[in-house]
Scaffold this active site. Structure first.
Site, PDB file in Angstrom:
ATOM      1  N   GLY A  32       0.851  -1.182   0.000  1.00 31.46           N
ATOM      2  CA  GLY A  32       0.000   0.000   0.000  1.00 31.46           C
ATOM      3  C   GLY A  32       0.880   1.223   0.000  1.00 31.46           C
ATOM      4  N   SER A  79       6.644   5.582  -4.837  1.00 33.68           N
ATOM      5  CA  SER A  79       5.695   4.487  -5.083  1.00 33.68           C
ATOM      6  C   SER A  79       5.343   4.363  -6.567  1.00 33.68           C
ATOM      7  CB  SER A  79       4.416   4.778  -4.290  1.00 33.68           C
ATOM      8  OG  SER A  79       3.371   3.990  -4.782  1.00 33.68           O
ATOM      9  N   GLU A  81       2.644   3.665  -7.606  1.00 30.03           N
ATOM     10  CA  GLU A  81       1.280   4.189  -7.750  1.00 30.03           C
ATOM     11  C   GLU A  81       1.233   5.719  -7.678  1.00 30.03           C
ATOM     12  OE1 GLU A  81      -0.591   2.123  -8.827  1.00 30.03           O
ATOM     13  OE2 GLU A  81      -0.631   0.221  -7.738  1.00 30.03           O
ATOM     14  N   HIS A 100      -3.740   4.264   0.155  1.00 24.84           N
ATOM     15  CA  HIS A 100      -4.045   3.103  -0.686  1.00 24.84           C
ATOM     16  C   HIS A 100      -3.612   1.858   0.070  1.00 24.84           C
ATOM     17  CE1 HIS A 100      -4.039   0.041  -3.674  1.00 24.84           C
ATOM     18  NE2 HIS A 100      -2.722  -0.026  -3.706  1.00 24.84           N
ATOM     19  N   HIS A 102      -4.238  -2.645   0.974  1.00 22.33           N
ATOM     20  CA  HIS A 102      -4.689  -3.969   0.521  1.00 22.33           C
ATOM     21  C   HIS A 102      -5.511  -4.615   1.638  1.00 22.33           C
ATOM     22  CE1 HIS A 102      -1.059  -4.140  -2.484  1.00 22.33           C
ATOM     23  NE2 HIS A 102      -1.929  -3.198  -2.758  1.00 22.33           N
TER      24      HIS A 102
HETATM   25 ZN   LIG Z   1      -1.626  -1.694  -4.179  1.00 22.52          ZN
END
Ligand SMILES: [Zn+2]
Length: 230
Positions: A32, A79, A81, A100, A102
């Site tokens: 995350g 990251s 992301e 973010h 999991h």
């Molecule tokens: Zn993820």
């Protein structure tokens, strides 16, 4: 000490807490990422593929919305992301922090491709009328960034990413974490309720309409403030 240190500290502290609570998929995991907005065009975000327990605040990356590096440890990459975080800050002026994760029950609904409707008023005021599913695309891909962008106009503060995890947004980091917690709570309860096989009551439309008005108003006010600043 740099001018970004307090943002970096906040991001690291939030990541450690979420990791310890199991939100990243395991108690020592880093599945995350967390970010906070810095002004109009930058963010502090967790680095990629590292254990958060081994980081110091100075290791948290500070990057522009164009993903260019501003501050941080040269050896650590932001990251994967980061693009997803950047598009949210650009499209949603009301959002100043993003989590973010999991987390387990939120992720369940990403596997059965089922949005979570409005079930409790206090949760819905925080998260929005509906926790929608963002269609799957590979982690870190531009396709995933586009899929996230495609869902943001409902002005919700929580989304589930298909076969991946969840996104919780907030006007500050504390709210974003709280929204991740509220999403986990409501996902857990909804899962249990569905499992009984009995019909599940959702909130009446008059309440969900009211939720929409409040969420839209918050976003509108943030947009107006942004325009005034320019
Ligand atoms: Zn993820």
């Amino acid at each position: 000490m740099t001018k970004y240190e307090s943002y970096q500290k906040d991001v690291l502290e939030a990541s450690l807490w979420l990791s310890a609570q199991g939100y990243f998929g395991s108690h020592r995991g880093s599945g995350g990422n967390v970010s906070v907005r810095i002004g109009e065009d930058a963010m502090a975000i967790t680095p990629s593929s590292v254990k958060y327990q081994e980081l110091s605040a100075a290791d948290i990356c500070v990057i522009g919305f164009d993903l260019s590096g501003i501050e941080g440890n040269d050896k650590l990459k932001p990251s994967v992301e980061s693009g997803m975080h950047s598009i949210i800050y650009q499209r949603r002026p009301d959002v100043n922090a993003i989590v973010h994760t999991h987390q387990i029950y939120g992720s369940v609904f990403g596997l059965i491709n089922t949005p979570i409707p409005a079930l409790f008023d206090e949760v819905s005021f925080a998260l929005g009328q509906m926790v929608e599913i963002i269609p799957y695309a590979l982690s870190g891909s531009s396709e995933l960034v586009n899929n996230v962008a495609g869902k943001l106009s409902n002005n919700a503060n929580a989304y589930i990413i298909q076969n991946h995890g969840i996104l919780a947004l907030g006007k500050n980091l504390d709210k974003a974490i709280l929204n991740a917690e509220l999403l986990e709570k409501v996902a857990h309860i909804y899962y249990l309720a569905i499992s009984t096989g009995k019909p599940v009551n959702t909130l009446p439309e008059s309440i969900t309409d009211f939720v929409a008005v409040i969420r839209n108003q918050e976003v509108k006010e943030a947009m107006e403030k942004k325009r005034e600043k320019k």
